[in-house]
Motif scaffolding. Sequence first.
Motif, PDB file in Angstrom:
ATOM      1  N   GLU A   1       0.892  -1.152   0.000  1.00  0.00           N
ATOM      2  CA  GLU A   1       0.000   0.000   0.000  1.00  0.00           C
ATOM      3  C   GLU A   1       0.929   1.200   0.000  1.00  0.00           C
ATOM      4  OE1 GLU A   1      -3.093  -0.304   2.963  1.00  0.00           O
ATOM      5  OE2 GLU A   1      -3.999  -1.833   1.669  1.00  0.00           O
TER       6      GLU A   1
ATOM      7  N   ARG B   1     -15.393   6.323   9.036  1.00  0.00           N
ATOM      8  CA  ARG B   1     -14.502   5.758  10.070  1.00  0.00           C
ATOM      9  C   ARG B   1     -14.791   6.366  11.440  1.00  0.00           C
ATOM     10  NH1 ARG B   1     -10.288   7.220   6.329  1.00  0.00           N
ATOM     11  NH2 ARG B   1      -9.549   5.435   5.117  1.00  0.00           N
TER      12      ARG B   1
ATOM     13  N   ASP C   1     -12.624   6.832  -0.801  1.00  0.00           N
ATOM     14  CA  ASP C   1     -12.297   5.712   0.105  1.00  0.00           C
ATOM     15  C   ASP C   1     -10.792   5.659   0.361  1.00  0.00           C
ATOM     16  OD1 ASP C   1     -14.887   4.773   0.218  1.00  0.00           O
ATOM     17  OD2 ASP C   1     -14.406   2.747  -0.488  1.00  0.00           O
ATOM     18  N   THR C   2     -10.009   6.127  -0.596  1.00  0.00           N
ATOM     19  CA  THR C   2      -8.557   5.926  -0.533  1.00  0.00           C
ATOM     20  C   THR C   2      -7.766   7.242  -0.431  1.00  0.00           C
ATOM     21  OG1 THR C   2      -8.350   5.930  -2.946  1.00  0.00           O
ATOM     22  CG2 THR C   2      -8.740   3.796  -1.911  1.00  0.00           C
ATOM     23  N   CYS C   3      -8.488   8.364  -0.385  1.00  0.00           N
ATOM     24  CA  CYS C   3      -7.821   9.670  -0.245  1.00  0.00           C
ATOM     25  C   CYS C   3      -8.429  10.399   0.958  1.00  0.00           C
ATOM     26  CB  CYS C   3      -8.114  10.587  -1.440  1.00  0.00           C
ATOM     27  SG  CYS C   3      -7.620   9.993  -3.046  1.00  0.00           S
ATOM     28  N   ARG C   4      -7.638  11.252   1.598  1.00  0.00           N
ATOM     29  CA  ARG C   4      -8.247  12.217   2.530  1.00  0.00           C
ATOM     30  C   ARG C   4      -8.402  13.527   1.774  1.00  0.00           C
ATOM     31  NH1 ARG C   4      -5.409   9.505   6.856  1.00  0.00           N
ATOM     32  NH2 ARG C   4      -7.024   8.702   8.247  1.00  0.00           N
TER      33      ARG C   4
ATOM     34  N   ASP D   1      -1.443  -5.173   7.807  1.00  0.00           N
ATOM     35  CA  ASP D   1      -0.792  -4.195   6.919  1.00  0.00           C
ATOM     36  C   ASP D   1       0.345  -3.425   7.604  1.00  0.00           C
ATOM     37  OD1 ASP D   1      -2.689  -4.945   5.014  1.00  0.00           O
ATOM     38  OD2 ASP D   1      -3.958  -3.176   5.334  1.00  0.00           O
TER      39      ASP D   1
ATOM     40  N   ARG E   1       1.637  11.457   1.655  1.00  0.00           N
ATOM     41  CA  ARG E   1       1.023  12.401   2.599  1.00  0.00           C
ATOM     42  C   ARG E   1       1.563  13.807   2.366  1.00  0.00           C
ATOM     43  NH1 ARG E   1      -1.034   9.333   6.924  1.00  0.00           N
ATOM     44  NH2 ARG E   1      -0.209   7.222   7.004  1.00  0.00           N
TER      45      ARG E   1
ATOM     46  N   ASP F   1      -3.841  13.193   1.997  1.00  0.00           N
ATOM     47  CA  ASP F   1      -3.042  11.988   1.768  1.00  0.00           C
ATOM     48  C   ASP F   1      -3.846  11.009   0.923  1.00  0.00           C
ATOM     49  OD1 ASP F   1      -4.825  10.641   3.524  1.00  0.00           O
ATOM     50  OD2 ASP F   1      -3.553  10.997   5.248  1.00  0.00           O
ATOM     51  N   PHE F   2      -3.193   9.952   0.472  1.00  0.00           N
ATOM     52  CA  PHE F   2      -3.895   8.924  -0.307  1.00  0.00           C
ATOM     53  C   PHE F   2      -3.083   7.640  -0.340  1.00  0.00           C
ATOM     54  CE2 PHE F   2      -1.279   9.132  -4.187  1.00  0.00           C
ATOM     55  CZ  PHE F   2      -0.750  10.411  -4.128  1.00  0.00           C
ATOM     56  N   LYS F   3      -3.797   6.574  -0.713  1.00  0.00           N
ATOM     57  CA  LYS F   3      -3.165   5.248  -0.851  1.00  0.00           C
ATOM     58  C   LYS F   3      -3.353   4.783  -2.283  1.00  0.00           C
ATOM     59  CE  LYS F   3      -5.345   1.603  -0.660  1.00  0.00           C
ATOM     60  NZ  LYS F   3      -5.857   0.622  -1.657  1.00  0.00           N
TER      61      LYS F   3
ATOM     62  N   ILE G   1       1.497   4.943   0.283  1.00  0.00           N
ATOM     63  CA  ILE G   1       0.772   6.088   0.853  1.00  0.00           C
ATOM     64  C   ILE G   1       1.603   7.348   0.661  1.00  0.00           C
ATOM     65  CG2 ILE G   1      -0.080   7.084   3.033  1.00  0.00           C
ATOM     66  CD1 ILE G   1      -0.796   4.144   3.799  1.00  0.00           C
TER      67      ILE G   1
ATOM     68  N   ALA H   1      -2.165  13.403   9.257  1.00  0.00           N
ATOM     69  CA  ALA H   1      -3.520  12.955   9.614  1.00  0.00           C
ATOM     70  C   ALA H   1      -3.438  11.464   9.941  1.00  0.00           C
ATOM     71  CB  ALA H   1      -4.500  13.190   8.460  1.00  0.00           C
ATOM     72  N   GLY H   2      -4.537  10.925  10.442  1.00  0.00           N
ATOM     73  CA  GLY H   2      -4.695   9.478  10.625  1.00  0.00           C
ATOM     74  C   GLY H   2      -3.543   8.827  11.348  1.00  0.00           C
ATOM     75  N   SER H   3      -3.056   7.716  10.779  1.00  0.00           N
ATOM     76  CA  SER H   3      -2.052   6.917  11.481  1.00  0.00           C
ATOM     77  C   SER H   3      -0.732   7.678  11.633  1.00  0.00           C
ATOM     78  CB  SER H   3      -1.826   5.589  10.761  1.00  0.00           C
ATOM     79  OG  SER H   3      -1.234   5.793   9.514  1.00  0.00           O
ATOM     80  N   PHE H   4      -0.413   8.601  10.732  1.00  0.00           N
ATOM     81  CA  PHE H   4       0.837   9.377  10.872  1.00  0.00           C
ATOM     82  C   PHE H   4       0.781  10.212  12.152  1.00  0.00           C
ATOM     83  CE2 PHE H   4       3.858  12.743  10.439  1.00  0.00           C
ATOM     84  CZ  PHE H   4       4.913  12.216   9.699  1.00  0.00           C
TER      85      PHE H   4
HETATM   86  N1  UDP Z   1      -5.791   4.093   3.169  1.00  0.00           N
HETATM   87  C1  UDP Z   1      -6.487   3.234   2.350  1.00  0.00           C
HETATM   88  N2  UDP Z   1      -6.554   1.901   2.672  1.00  0.00           N
HETATM   89  C2  UDP Z   1      -5.949   1.404   3.775  1.00  0.00           C
HETATM   90  C3  UDP Z   1      -5.231   2.284   4.617  1.00  0.00           C
HETATM   91  C4  UDP Z   1      -5.170   3.628   4.288  1.00  0.00           C
HETATM   92  O1  UDP Z   1      -7.041   3.659   1.326  1.00  0.00           O
HETATM   93  O2  UDP Z   1      -6.023   0.183   4.010  1.00  0.00           O
HETATM   94  C5  UDP Z   1      -5.719   5.525   2.830  1.00  0.00           C
HETATM   95  C6  UDP Z   1      -6.543   6.386   3.767  1.00  0.00           C
HETATM   96  O3  UDP Z   1      -7.819   6.623   3.225  1.00  0.00           O
HETATM   97  C7  UDP Z   1      -5.746   7.673   3.819  1.00  0.00           C
HETATM   98  C8  UDP Z   1      -4.305   7.237   3.581  1.00  0.00           C
HETATM   99  O4  UDP Z   1      -4.374   5.947   2.996  1.00  0.00           O
HETATM  100  O5  UDP Z   1      -6.129   8.518   2.744  1.00  0.00           O
HETATM  101  C9  UDP Z   1      -3.470   7.201   4.841  1.00  0.00           C
HETATM  102  O6  UDP Z   1      -4.137   6.421   5.797  1.00  0.00           O
HETATM  103  P1  UDP Z   1      -3.519   6.216   7.270  1.00  0.00           P
HETATM  104  O7  UDP Z   1      -2.241   5.485   7.173  1.00  0.00           O
HETATM  105  O8  UDP Z   1      -3.505   7.526   7.978  1.00  0.00           O
HETATM  106  O9  UDP Z   1      -4.479   5.176   7.949  1.00  0.00           O
HETATM  107  P2  UDP Z   1      -5.868   5.283   8.674  1.00  0.00           P
HETATM  108  O10 UDP Z   1      -5.878   6.520   9.504  1.00  0.00           O
HETATM  109  O11 UDP Z   1      -6.854   5.274   7.566  1.00  0.00           O
HETATM  110  O12 UDP Z   1      -5.852   4.006   9.476  1.00  0.00           O
END
Ligand code: UDP
Length: 237
Positions: free
Chosen positions: A90, A216, A197-200, A129, A94, A175-177, A92, A98-101
């Motif tokens: 995956e 979420r 679904d895959t971008c913020r 993952d 950024r 951010d995006f994946k 990513i 945001a999110g996991s970061f």
């Molecule tokens: N993302 C995704 N699929 C995943 C994990 C993340 O599309 O399985 C995207 C998520 O929508 C965001 C970006 O990747 O735009 C970064 O996500 P993050 O690592 O911050 O994880 P999250 O907070 O979604 O757990």
Amino acid sequence: MKKLEMVYEGKAKKVFKTDDQELFIVDYKDDATAFNGLKKGTITGKGVINNKLSNHIMKLIEKEGIPTHFVEELSDRETLVKKVSIVPLEVIVRNIAAGSFSKHYGVEEGKVFKEPVVEFSYKNDALGDPLLNTRHALALEIASREEIDTIIDYALRINEIMKSFWKECNITLVDFKIEFGRTSDGTIILADEISPDTCRLWDSTTGEKLDKDRFRRDLGGVEEAYAEVMKRVLSHD
Ligand code: UDP
Ligand code: ADP
């Protein structure tokens, strides 16, 4: 093009064989999941929106010289794509924390980075993952050094293309994946999808979240946010 048996049903899409060895049909569902499948729900109309948005963005990317799996939109939810063997990363990118970061590094959501961050997770649901770096990916023989260089180069270029595209829709790309795959001749191309679904995606004026974080984080107005993104993309043309 004949749609043959399903080869894979994922969390958001189904993938079907066709009568052409090199092509698959992807069928976008309204199902939504988060936290590695722990949270499940439905976002009515999402499949149609993600199908159309992803195709729109893939076409833009292709025009800029980066190869993608997009071939042809077949219906509201179905698209013909080049079959690839997915590189289990995956990827990513950024621009803003945001999110996991934010969680991992204790950084407030919204901090704008001076340079974009590119990060990899091992696409492996059973392992949750996990994050990995280039040398982990090489040790695990996920991809060659040359392929990883190509993937990073494409990811950063896709970020630039998308940043300016979303800006024209008054949306900030946080951010995006993305995922890449290998075609039968070994070429690395962009695959899977690019969607809310895959971008913020944050409204550039109000900061309002226009993406899957509404689902979420139980923020409400999920369908409305997806529809708003679609509306802005359509009126941008
Ligand atoms: N993302 C995704 N699929 C995943 C994990 C993340 O599309 O399985 C995207 C998520 O929508 C965001 C970006 O990747 O735009 C970064 O996500 P993050 O690592 O911050 O994880 P999250 O907070 O979604 O757990
Ligand atoms: P997940 O597998 O994470 O639940 P989806 O529901 O989006 O995700 O399922 C679609 C699956 O199809 C993903 O595993 C994705 O990697 C894969 N895929 C996407 N594009 C292609 C393609 N062009 N060829 C082969 N597989 C693809």
